[in-house]
Structures are given as structure tokens and as C-alpha cells.
Write a protein that holds these residues in place. Structure first.
Motif, PDB file in Angstrom:
ATOM      1  N   SER A  36      37.099 -21.378-113.260  1.00  0.00           N
ATOM      2  CA  SER A  36      36.732 -20.007-112.908  1.00  0.00           C
ATOM      3  C   SER A  36      35.629 -19.978-111.841  1.00  0.00           C
ATOM      4  CB  SER A  36      36.296 -19.245-114.151  1.00  0.00           C
ATOM      5  OG  SER A  36      35.190 -19.885-114.733  1.00  0.00           O
ATOM      6  N   LYS A  37      34.937 -21.113-111.628  1.00  0.00           N
ATOM      7  CA  LYS A  37      33.915 -21.169-110.575  1.00  0.00           C
ATOM      8  C   LYS A  37      34.479 -21.732-109.283  1.00  0.00           C
ATOM      9  CE  LYS A  37      30.126 -20.736-110.712  1.00  0.00           C
ATOM     10  NZ  LYS A  37      28.771 -21.184-110.913  1.00  0.00           N
ATOM     11  N   GLY A  38      35.817 -21.788-109.174  1.00  0.00           N
ATOM     12  CA  GLY A  38      36.420 -22.346-107.967  1.00  0.00           C
ATOM     13  C   GLY A  38      36.337 -23.855-107.974  1.00  0.00           C
ATOM     14  N   GLN A  69      26.475 -13.355-110.346  1.00  0.00           N
ATOM     15  CA  GLN A  69      27.338 -13.952-111.383  1.00  0.00           C
ATOM     16  C   GLN A  69      27.684 -15.381-110.971  1.00  0.00           C
ATOM     17  OE1 GLN A  69      28.139 -11.970-114.390  1.00  0.00           O
ATOM     18  NE2 GLN A  69      26.272 -11.223-113.401  1.00  0.00           N
ATOM     19  N   ILE A  70      26.666 -16.206-110.916  1.00  0.00           N
ATOM     20  CA  ILE A  70      26.855 -17.579-110.431  1.00  0.00           C
ATOM     21  C   ILE A  70      26.499 -18.615-111.499  1.00  0.00           C
ATOM     22  CG2 ILE A  70      26.584 -17.025-107.976  1.00  0.00           C
ATOM     23  CD1 ILE A  70      23.655 -17.908-108.191  1.00  0.00           C
ATOM     24  N   GLN A  71      26.461 -18.170-112.761  1.00  0.00           N
ATOM     25  CA  GLN A  71      26.191 -19.101-113.861  1.00  0.00           C
ATOM     26  C   GLN A  71      27.350 -20.092-113.997  1.00  0.00           C
ATOM     27  OE1 GLN A  71      27.082 -15.931-114.162  1.00  0.00           O
ATOM     28  NE2 GLN A  71      28.776 -15.809-115.595  1.00  0.00           N
ATOM     29  N   ILE A  94      19.502 -29.631-112.687  1.00  0.00           N
ATOM     30  CA  ILE A  94      19.043 -29.070-111.411  1.00  0.00           C
ATOM     31  C   ILE A  94      20.080 -28.073-110.902  1.00  0.00           C
ATOM     32  CG2 ILE A  94      18.428 -29.614-109.017  1.00  0.00           C
ATOM     33  CD1 ILE A  94      17.548 -32.409-110.008  1.00  0.00           C
ATOM     34  N   ASP A  95      19.672 -26.791-110.809  1.00  0.00           N
ATOM     35  CA  ASP A  95      20.641 -25.738-110.464  1.00  0.00           C
ATOM     36  C   ASP A  95      19.924 -24.540-109.827  1.00  0.00           C
ATOM     37  OD1 ASP A  95      23.054 -24.407-110.269  1.00  0.00           O
ATOM     38  OD2 ASP A  95      23.020 -23.695-112.337  1.00  0.00           O
ATOM     39  N   ALA A  96      19.082 -24.795-108.825  1.00  0.00           N
ATOM     40  CA  ALA A  96      18.363 -23.691-108.179  1.00  0.00           C
ATOM     41  C   ALA A  96      18.760 -23.628-106.701  1.00  0.00           C
ATOM     42  CB  ALA A  96      16.861 -23.865-108.367  1.00  0.00           C
ATOM     43  N   ASP A  97      17.794 -23.437-105.807  1.00  0.00           N
ATOM     44  CA  ASP A  97      18.085 -23.408-104.377  1.00  0.00           C
ATOM     45  C   ASP A  97      18.442 -24.819-103.920  1.00  0.00           C
ATOM     46  OD1 ASP A  97      15.366 -23.840-105.137  1.00  0.00           O
ATOM     47  OD2 ASP A  97      14.841 -23.899-103.020  1.00  0.00           O
ATOM     48  N   LYS A  98      19.573 -24.943-103.288  1.00  0.00           N
ATOM     49  CA  LYS A  98      20.117 -26.272-102.979  1.00  0.00           C
ATOM     50  C   LYS A  98      19.336 -26.983-101.855  1.00  0.00           C
ATOM     51  CE  LYS A  98      22.973 -24.641-105.937  1.00  0.00           C
ATOM     52  NZ  LYS A  98      22.533 -24.736-107.338  1.00  0.00           N
ATOM     53  N   GLU A  99      18.620 -26.202-101.018  1.00  0.00           N
ATOM     54  CA  GLU A  99      17.808 -26.808 -99.944  1.00  0.00           C
ATOM     55  C   GLU A  99      16.810 -27.801-100.514  1.00  0.00           C
ATOM     56  OE1 GLU A  99      18.691 -23.666-100.455  1.00  0.00           O
ATOM     57  OE2 GLU A  99      17.614 -22.386 -99.037  1.00  0.00           O
ATOM     58  N   VAL A 134      23.077 -32.506-111.532  1.00  0.00           N
ATOM     59  CA  VAL A 134      22.879 -31.574-110.425  1.00  0.00           C
ATOM     60  C   VAL A 134      24.153 -30.755-110.265  1.00  0.00           C
ATOM     61  CG1 VAL A 134      22.201 -31.292-108.009  1.00  0.00           C
ATOM     62  CG2 VAL A 134      21.440 -33.327-109.277  1.00  0.00           C
ATOM     63  N   ASP A 135      24.015 -29.432-110.284  1.00  0.00           N
ATOM     64  CA  ASP A 135      25.176 -28.543-110.150  1.00  0.00           C
ATOM     65  C   ASP A 135      25.529 -28.323-108.676  1.00  0.00           C
ATOM     66  OD1 ASP A 135      27.239 -26.897-111.035  1.00  0.00           O
ATOM     67  OD2 ASP A 135      25.998 -25.090-111.121  1.00  0.00           O
ATOM     68  N   ASN A 136      26.758 -27.946-108.447  1.00  0.00           N
ATOM     69  CA  ASN A 136      27.214 -27.463-107.135  1.00  0.00           C
ATOM     70  C   ASN A 136      27.146 -28.507-106.032  1.00  0.00           C
ATOM     71  OD1 ASN A 136      25.283 -24.875-108.340  1.00  0.00           O
ATOM     72  ND2 ASN A 136      27.495 -24.611-108.134  1.00  0.00           N
ATOM     73  N   VAL A 137      27.476 -29.746-106.349  1.00  0.00           N
ATOM     74  CA  VAL A 137      27.400 -30.776-105.309  1.00  0.00           C
ATOM     75  C   VAL A 137      28.659 -30.841-104.432  1.00  0.00           C
ATOM     76  CG1 VAL A 137      25.729 -32.194-106.581  1.00  0.00           C
ATOM     77  CG2 VAL A 137      28.172 -32.671-106.806  1.00  0.00           C
ATOM     78  N   VAL A 138      29.684 -30.093-104.789  1.00  0.00           N
ATOM     79  CA  VAL A 138      30.922 -30.150-103.994  1.00  0.00           C
ATOM     80  C   VAL A 138      31.077 -28.904-103.115  1.00  0.00           C
ATOM     81  CG1 VAL A 138      33.447 -30.268-104.110  1.00  0.00           C
ATOM     82  CG2 VAL A 138      32.074 -31.729-105.609  1.00  0.00           C
ATOM     83  N   ARG A 139      30.818 -27.742-103.704  1.00  0.00           N
ATOM     84  CA  ARG A 139      30.864 -26.478-102.969  1.00  0.00           C
ATOM     85  C   ARG A 139      32.125 -26.330-102.116  1.00  0.00           C
ATOM     86  NH1 ARG A 139      25.951 -23.654-103.447  1.00  0.00           N
ATOM     87  NH2 ARG A 139      27.113 -21.789-103.081  1.00  0.00           N
ATOM     88  N   GLY A 140      33.267 -26.408-102.769  1.00  0.00           N
ATOM     89  CA  GLY A 140      34.527 -26.228-102.060  1.00  0.00           C
ATOM     90  C   GLY A 140      34.831 -27.340-101.065  1.00  0.00           C
TER      91      GLY A 140
HETATM   92  C1  DHB Z   1      26.701 -20.367-106.493  1.00  0.00           C
HETATM   93  C2  DHB Z   1      27.060 -21.041-107.647  1.00  0.00           C
HETATM   94  C3  DHB Z   1      26.114 -21.731-108.346  1.00  0.00           C
HETATM   95  O1  DHB Z   1      26.431 -22.425-109.481  1.00  0.00           O
HETATM   96  C4  DHB Z   1      24.806 -21.768-107.922  1.00  0.00           C
HETATM   97  O2  DHB Z   1      23.928 -22.475-108.644  1.00  0.00           O
HETATM   98  C5  DHB Z   1      24.423 -21.079-106.765  1.00  0.00           C
HETATM   99  C6  DHB Z   1      25.383 -20.377-106.049  1.00  0.00           C
HETATM  100  C7  DHB Z   1      27.736 -19.615-105.746  1.00  0.00           C
HETATM  101  O3  DHB Z   1      28.878 -19.603-106.198  1.00  0.00           O
HETATM  102  O4  DHB Z   1      27.401 -19.041-104.712  1.00  0.00           O
END
Ligand code: DHB
Ligand code: SAH
Ligand code: MG
Length: 221
Positions: free
Chosen positions: A209-211, A38-40, A138-143, A164-170
Motif C-alpha cells: 500500500s506504500k508503493g 499519510q506517510i506512516q 530511522i524515518d525522518a527527513d532523508k537529507e 532505515v525506512d524509504n531507502v528505495v523510493r520507487g
Molecule cells: C514518504 C513516505 C515515508 O515513509 C516517509 O518516511 C516520508 C515520505 C512519502 O511517501 O512521501
């Protein structure tokens, strides 16, 4: 500030300006029922992508990382009738759920899922493209974010947009002691953005909701 207020405010806006229709509800339900992660993107983030795609009048969209097609549905809805969206997904199981979700949303005709590791399918996408893309998400494997950014630069028209999604990651991307592969990949992607004279980019930090996370948004000169 707590995550609980982020969630409440996310819901407040989403239920007012991003009303859920039956196709979206069914897509979420089936993604969950199939046991997919559930990471959409959130409803508001998906809405942001849709608004952006409409703003650039996107006729060709490339997405890297389909999952069950939640972001895909929003992006594809922004397309005109003769538009086209290509989305790349490594997992055949994810792609199967996404295919059903897109068909049910009436988007089977304008969307195409290419199954395989994106770095393997991107050359074919480049070969088959009848015109450059107007928007790449761009929203797949971040590597592999650096490689995905290079491909996006090759495939996007001048005036087009790369997200590009998820560039901050907390906050982990800015914590240089964090050397996990995904974080390093995102940092290397940022270095490429900084070094490119073809990109005007910024980062939008997001909570909800995604933090705590964020999007990189780049305009191609
Ligand atoms: C996660 C969230 C994402 O949007 C993604 O693309 C990959 C992983 C996560 O919360 O782990
Ligand atoms: N964009 C979706 C979420 C994508 S989640 C949304 O917001 O609704 C990331 C997806 O990327 C997962 O489905 C995962 O299987 C896929 N993925 C991971 N590695 C990949 C690769 N090398 N090539 C293509 N897809 C990949
Ligand atoms: Mg993501």
C-alpha cells in the motif's frame, strides 16, 4: 504487476495476521483528521518492525520521525514492562497527535516524545540514555540520513539492529541522475554503511500500500 494487486495482497495479509485494534484505528483516524501526511509505514511494515523488536528482545528503542505514532505504537508494544522508547519529532503538531495516540494505546508510560529537529535533540538523548539502544528506527527527513546513521551507530549496542525506512523510493536511490536532497542523503548513508566495519547490512525491497520502497536493516557487530 500493478499497484492494485500489491494493495490487494497487502490487505489480504494485513487483515489476517495484523488485525486492527481500536487504538490503532483511532490513531489512524486522528492522524488523518488532524490533516497530518499519510506517510506512516503500512500495517505489514509496522508488523515487521514489531516482530523485529521482539526478536532482538528490545528494551530500549529509539525512533527518529514520529508523525502520529503509528510505527511507534507497534515498536513500543514489543517492549517489556520496564522497557523504554524515545521518539524524535520536529513538528509540535505531529507530536501532540502522537502523544494522544500513545496514551490511548496505553503506552504513555513507556514512551517519550522529544520535540525538535532530531539533530538538536539527539545529543540530549545520548546524554540521558541509561544504556545503549537495542533497536533504532530511522524515518525522518532523508537529507539527514547520514547523520542519523552515525548517531545510531554511536547509540546502539553490539547485537542491536538499525532500520532505515524509504531507502528505495520507487527506485530513485539507484537512479544516479536523481540528485534530490533526500535521495542523495540516503545514498550517502549507504556509503557510510558500506565503509563501516561495525555493520552487517542488507536491503529489503517492499511493495504494497506504500508503493515500491524498502528498508535497510543493519546488525551492529
Ligand atoms: C514518504 C513516505 C515515508 O515513509 C516517509 O518516511 C516520508 C515520505 C512519502 O511517501 O512521501
Ligand atoms: N515513523 C512514522 C512516520 C514518520 S514520517 C510512521 O511510520 O508511523 C516522518 C516524520 O519525521 C514527520 O512527522 C516529520 O515531521 C518528521 N521530521 C522531519 N524532519 C525532522 C527532523 N529534522 N527531526 C525530527 N523529525 C523530523
Ligand atoms: Mg518512512
Amino acid at each position: 504487476m500493478t499497484e492494485s494487486i500489491w494493495n490487494d495482497v497487502d490487505e489480504f495479509f494485513a487483515e489476517r495476521i495484523r488485525p486492527q485494534d481500536t487504538s490503532l484505528a483511532a490513531a489512524l483516524r486522528d492522524g488523518k483528521a488532524a490533516g497530518l501526511p499519510q506517510i506512516q509505514v503500512s500495517a505489514l511494515q509496522a508488523g515487521f518492525l514489531e516482530v523485529l523488536a521482539r526478536t532482538v528482545r528490545a528494551r530500549r528503542i529509539l525512533e527518529i520521525g514520529t508523525l502520529f505514532g503509528y510505527s511507534t505504537i507497534h515498536l513500543a508494544r514489543a517492549l517489556p514492562d520496564d522497557g523504554r522508547l524515545v521518539t524524535l519529532e520536529h513538528s509540535p503538531a505531529h507530536a501532540e497527535v502522537a502523544r494522544r495516540n500513545l496514551e490511548r494505546a496505553g503506552l504513555g508510560g513507556v514512551t517519550e516524545i522529544r520535540v525538535g529537529a532530531a539533530l538538536d535533540t539527539l545529543p540530549g538523548v545520548a546524554h540521558d540514555a541509561d544504556r545503549p539502544f537495542d533497536l533504532v528506527f530511522i524515518d525522518a527527513d532523508k537529507e539527514n540520513n547520514p547523520e542519523y546513521l552515525e548517531w545510531a551507530l554511536k547509540l546502539t549496542r553490539s547485537g542491536g539492529v538499525i532500520v532505515v525506512d524509504n531507502v528505495v523510493r520507487g527506485g530513485s536511490v539507484a537512479d544516479l541522475s536523481d540528485t534530490s536532497p533526500g535521495v542523495v542523503g540516503t545514498r550517502r548513508m549507504l556509503d557510510l554503511v558500506a565503509a563501516s566495519d561495525r555493520l552487517d547490512a542488507s536491503v529489503l525491497q517492499t511493495v504494497g500500500s506504500k508503493g515500491y520502497d524498502g528498508f535497510l536493516i543493519a546488525s551492529v557487530r
